[in-house]
Scaffold this motif. Structure first.
Motif, short mmCIF file in Angstrom:
data_model
loop_
_atom_site.label_atom_id
_atom_site.label_comp_id
_atom_site.label_asym_id
_atom_site.label_seq_id
_atom_site.Cartn_x
_atom_site.Cartn_y
_atom_site.Cartn_z
N ARG A 16 51.11 11.55 8.86
CA ARG A 16 50.83 10.51 9.85
C ARG A 16 51.84 10.58 10.99
NH1 ARG A 16 52.58 6.43 7.91
NH2 ARG A 16 53.02 6.96 5.79
N THR A 17 51.35 10.34 12.21
CA THR A 17 52.18 10.21 13.40
C THR A 17 51.54 9.18 14.32
OG1 THR A 17 52.63 12.59 13.29
CG2 THR A 17 53.30 11.45 15.31
N GLN A 27 56.36 6.59 15.08
CA GLN A 27 56.28 6.30 13.66
C GLN A 27 55.74 7.55 12.98
OE1 GLN A 27 53.21 3.54 12.21
NE2 GLN A 27 54.89 2.34 11.33
N PHE A 28 56.39 7.97 11.89
CA PHE A 28 55.97 9.20 11.24
C PHE A 28 56.16 9.09 9.74
CE2 PHE A 28 60.38 9.44 12.40
CZ PHE A 28 61.02 10.11 11.38
N ILE A 126 59.47 16.07 12.24
CA ILE A 126 58.89 15.83 13.57
C ILE A 126 59.96 16.08 14.62
CG2 ILE A 126 59.41 13.36 13.58
CD1 ILE A 126 56.60 13.02 14.98
N ASP A 127 59.56 16.58 15.77
CA ASP A 127 60.46 16.74 16.91
C ASP A 127 60.21 15.57 17.86
OD1 ASP A 127 62.00 17.41 19.07
OD2 ASP A 127 61.01 19.34 19.44
N ALA A 133 54.38 15.55 19.84
CA ALA A 133 54.74 15.99 18.49
C ALA A 133 53.91 15.30 17.43
CB ALA A 133 56.21 15.72 18.24
N SER A 134 53.66 16.02 16.37
CA SER A 134 53.01 15.43 15.20
C SER A 134 53.82 15.81 13.96
CB SER A 134 51.56 15.88 15.09
OG SER A 134 51.50 17.27 14.90
N THR A 135 53.68 15.02 12.94
CA THR A 135 54.39 15.24 11.70
C THR A 135 53.84 16.48 11.00
OG1 THR A 135 54.59 12.83 11.52
CG2 THR A 135 55.07 14.11 9.54
#
Length: 163
Positions: A16-17, A27-28, A126-127, A133-135
Motif C-alpha cells: 500500500r502507498t 503513508q506506506f 519506499i523512496d 514512489a510506491s511501496t
C-alpha cells in the motif's frame, strides 16, 4: 495477491502507498498473512523505518507490546494457531529519503519453550523523495536469527531456548 512459500512458511501480501497532496505526507505499508505448517505460535520482530506505537525505528523490536516474562510475551498477538495477520502502516513526510522496514518471524514451540532459529525475513521500502514512489517488497527469504535478535528475545523471555 501474490503468494510466496519458503520452508514451513506461506506468505500472502498486498503493498500500500498513499500520497497526501495537501500535507505532503506519504503513508506506506502492506497487508499480509503469514502462516506456518506446524500451526504453532510465532514471534514477529520488526525493524521499523518510522516510530509506530511503542516500536522504535533503527532497532529490532518484538512486535506484540506484551509485558516480558512469559513465553507468550514473544507471540505476535493472534498467532497462537500458526497464522499472523498484520497491516503494518507507516507515515513519513515527503523528501525524507529511502525508508525500509524489516520483519523477521520465527516459530515458537511453547510445550518445549523453544524458538526455532530458522525463520523468514521480509520487508517493504519506499523512496519518499520520489513524488510517484510506491511501496515495494524487500524480499522474502530464509533467515537465521541474529545474535542481536537472540538478546532481544531473551530479554523478554529468559528461559526460551533457541534451537
Amino acid at each position: 495477491m501474490p503468494v510466496i512459500t519458503q520452508d514451513r512458511f506461506t506468505f500472502t501480501y498486498t503493498l500500500r502507498t498513499r500520497h497526501d497532496p495537501q500535507s505532503h505526507d506519504i503513508q506506506f505499508g502492506m497487508d499480509f498473512v503469514l502462516s506456518n505448517n506446524l500451526a504453532l505460535p510465532m514471534c514477529q520482530l520488526i525493524f521499523p523505518a518510522t516510530q509506530v506505537g511503542s516500536n522504535l525505528p533503527g532497532r529490532w523490536n518484538i512486535d506484540n507490546h506484551a509485558a516480558p516474562g512469559e513465553i507468550s510475551s514473544l507471540y505476535y498477538r493472534g498467532s497462537e494457531q500458526g497464522t499472523i495477520t498484520d497491516i503494518p502502516t507507516e507515515l513519513s513526510h515527503a523528501d525524507r529519503g529511502f525508508k525500509r522496514t524489516w520483519f523477521c518471524v520465527y516459530i515458537i514451540n511453547p510445550d518445549k519453550a523453544e524458538l526455532y532459529k530458522q525463520g523468514v525475513k521480509f520487508g517493504y521500502e519506499i523512496d519518499t523523495a520520489n513524488p510517484a514512489a510506491s511501496t515495494t517488497l524487500s524480499g522474502f527469504q530464509r533467515f537465521e536469527i541474529s545474535n542481536e535478535q537472540i538478546q532481544l528475545v531473551r530479554s523478554a523471555c529468559s528461559f526460551i531456548r533457541i534451537v
